[in-house]
Design an enzyme around this catalytic site. Structure first.
Site, short mmCIF file in Angstrom:
data_model
loop_
_atom_site.label_atom_id
_atom_site.label_comp_id
_atom_site.label_asym_id
_atom_site.label_seq_id
_atom_site.Cartn_x
_atom_site.Cartn_y
_atom_site.Cartn_z
N GLU A 75 42.78 90.12 17.21
CA GLU A 75 42.82 91.50 17.73
C GLU A 75 43.78 91.59 18.92
O GLU A 75 43.41 92.05 20.01
CB GLU A 75 41.41 92.02 18.07
CG GLU A 75 40.53 92.08 16.82
CD GLU A 75 39.26 92.93 16.94
OE1 GLU A 75 38.92 93.35 18.06
OE2 GLU A 75 38.62 93.16 15.89
N GLN A 103 28.72 88.53 11.07
CA GLN A 103 28.99 87.13 11.29
C GLN A 103 27.86 86.33 10.64
O GLN A 103 26.86 86.90 10.23
CB GLN A 103 29.07 86.84 12.76
CG GLN A 103 30.22 87.56 13.46
CD GLN A 103 30.52 87.03 14.86
OE1 GLN A 103 29.97 86.01 15.28
NE2 GLN A 103 31.38 87.72 15.59
N GLU A 163 37.47 90.07 9.43
CA GLU A 163 36.25 90.63 10.02
C GLU A 163 35.89 91.88 9.24
O GLU A 163 36.67 92.84 9.20
CB GLU A 163 36.42 90.96 11.50
CG GLU A 163 36.45 89.73 12.37
CD GLU A 163 36.44 90.01 13.86
OE1 GLU A 163 35.83 91.02 14.28
OE2 GLU A 163 37.05 89.23 14.60
#
Ligand code: AHR
Length: 518
Positions: free
Chosen positions: A184, A365, A316
């Site tokens: 990111e 996650q 993600e």
């Protein structure tokens, strides 16, 4: 299988599936996972320390490892997330009692004692029989630091880093097939513009070298959700020669994409277990967005890389709800219901459809953070498998299988939710491998069942079995007290007649049909 001879409903939407026309391979790596130093994912989730009462191997929980091995997790991303761009790998090697501490500023300012570092992570991957995907620090690290980490991990022969690794007890180099060039970088990883990052990524990736037989897929930080400009700049910069599209791309081989599903928005995520039927539908409208995002990002990538040498890695994804009441807001701990399971099954169908470009994906996650397949009870330490876990289990047959396209002849049922486009209530995908076909079918309708017909052509079907994942309530979930509320069960509400498979999906359900070919 139901034995009734009744003719299939003519109203049921029909798809043609050519069993003898296999499509691209669905990489097993789209079933990848993500473990960050965040909340109770690493510490408590995976790592409890050697002295824990919880059964462990060198401090790593045996029950969690066994559960993840049962779903064949193909890769594990570590150490972040936002944490990766503040992580300095040398803090996490050497004698544990001599490792420096740091403050995990992204996730609650907790003290990180670095007792779980490179050797512990690589040991975990060995126990899981999974491939490591390590993300390096671009935001606050240096090119030298990243380069030396790769050297430390993967170089055979003699070098200062290989010597240091040996001094820390590991003789042989490890294999690291995937390496992320920051995380990111448009946000927590440095707040860069795409132009700045594109230049940085080329420089950093150049020094992420292949040592000996280790071949690395370098993953540059790609866009957030619908930031198409980021993809455009990155791809334009990566592919050196726009007029000779067969040219090899530059120093990295893939770009990432991050996209989370919320009930409403990032600012208004909604609760994990308390939601209305309208919010249920809203969530699936948001989850379906993944399809559009992949289509648009792939189209941009196709412009610069028509031979698809650069992969798209959705490293993600998943549902992001408000944290459970009473838990640390920075730890991102959330429950996981039937709704999460259907977000997962829908998203995997989407990934299967985009498998020409999507080479890998990582659910966020693995344990105790966001949409986790595994939770651990903070009081008792008990492990809980979530509804999402069972989707991963039921979909295992798609790993490295060849996609079989479903050509819909009729319209699929939709619901007008007031959004720009009606919500498609049914999702499906299929693949074939080793004389077997796996079909995954999701009914997102909170109220009604739906019947589908699959016209199976090209090969004879000689056997079948099916499983269903559903629950009494839309928000049903598993807890330490009631761990088996949402678990797969045998399913029989389907029939095969004249090569047409007719299946009725109960409301809010996920069904997998396994077919044996003659
Ligand atoms: O997965 C939680 C966080 O979400 C990650 O650290 C970050 O990359 C993303 O914003």
């Amino acid at each position: 299988m139901r034995t009734t001879e009744s003719a299939p409903s003519p109203q049921a939407p029909r798809a043609v599936v050519n069993l003898d026309v296999p499509g691209p391979t669905i990489s097993r790596h789209i079933y990848g996972h993500f473990a960050e130093h965040l909340g109770r994912c690493i510490y408590d989730g995976f790592f409890v320390g050697k002295d824990s009462q919880i059964p462990n191997v060198d401090g790593l929980r045996t029950d969690v490892i066994d559960a993840l091995k049962a779903i064949d997790i193909p890769n594990l991303r570590w150490p972040g997330g936002c944490f990766a761009d503040e992580y300095h790998w040398r803090d996490g090697i050497g004698p544990v009692d001599q490792r420096p501490t740091m403050v995990n500023t992204n996730w609650g300012d907790v003290v990180e004692d670095n007792s779980f570092g490179t050797h512990e992570f690589m040991h975990l991957c060995e126990l899981l029989e999974t491939e490591p995907y390590i993300t390096g620090n671009v935001g606050s690290g240096t090119v030298q630091e990243m380069s030396e980490w790769v050297d430390y991990l993967t170089r055979d022969g003699d070098s200062p880093m290989a010597r240091l690794r040996r001094a820390n007890g590991r003789e042989e180099p490890w294999k690291v097939p995937f390496f992320g060039i920051g995380n990111e970088s448009w946000g927590c990883g440095g707040n860069m513009t795409p132009q700045t990052y594109a230049a940085e990524a080329r420089r950093y990736a150049t020094y992420v070298r292949n040592h000996g037989g280790n071949k690395i897929t370098r993953v540059a930080c790609g866009p957030n959700t619908d930031d198409y400009q980021w993809t455009d700049v990155l791809m334009r910069d990566l592919v050196d020669c726009a007029t000779c599209p067969k040219a090899e791309p530059g120093p990295y081989q893939a770009i990432s994409l991050h996209h989370y599903t919320f009930t409403h928005s990032f600012q208004d995520k909604g609760q994990a277990t308390r939601f209305s039927t309208a919010e249920w539908y809203n969530t699936f409208t948001h989850a379906w967005w993944m399809d559009e995002l992949l289509t648009h990002h792939s189209t941009i990538m196709d412009r610069y890389d028509p031979y698809r040498k650069v992969g798209l890695v959705v490293d993600e994804w998943g549902a992001w709800w408000d944290v459970e009441p009473g838990t640390n807001p920075a730890f991102l701990y959330q429950q996981n219901t039937l709704r999460d399971a259907l977000i997962a099954s829908l998203t995997f169908d989407i990934f299967h459809r985009h498998s020409e470009r999507v080479i890998m994906a990582n659910l966020a996650q693995t344990v105790n953070v966001l949409q986790s397949p595994v939770l651990t009870d903070p009081e008792t330490g008990q492990m809980i498998l979530t509804p999402t876990y069972y989707v991963l289990l039921m979909n295992k047959g798609h790993h490295d299988a060849r996609r079989l396209d479903l050509h819909w002849v009729d319209e699929l049922p939709t619901l007008d939710t007031g959004a720009t486009t009606p919500l498609q209530l049914v999702s499906a995908s299929a693949s074939g491998k080793d004389g077997a076909v796996l079909t995954s079918l999701s009914n997102l309708d909170a109220r009604d069942s739906h019947t589908l017909r699959l016209d199976l052509r090209g090969q004879e079907v000689t056997g079948s079995s099916a499983q269903i994942l559903t629950a009494p309530e839309l928000n049903s979930h598993n807890t330490a007290q009631a761990p088996d509320v949402v678990v797969p069960a045998a399913f029989t509400d389907y029939q095969l007649a004249d090569s047409v498979l007719t299946v009725t999906l109960p409301r809010a359900s996920f069904v997998t049909l396994s077919l044996t070919l003659g």
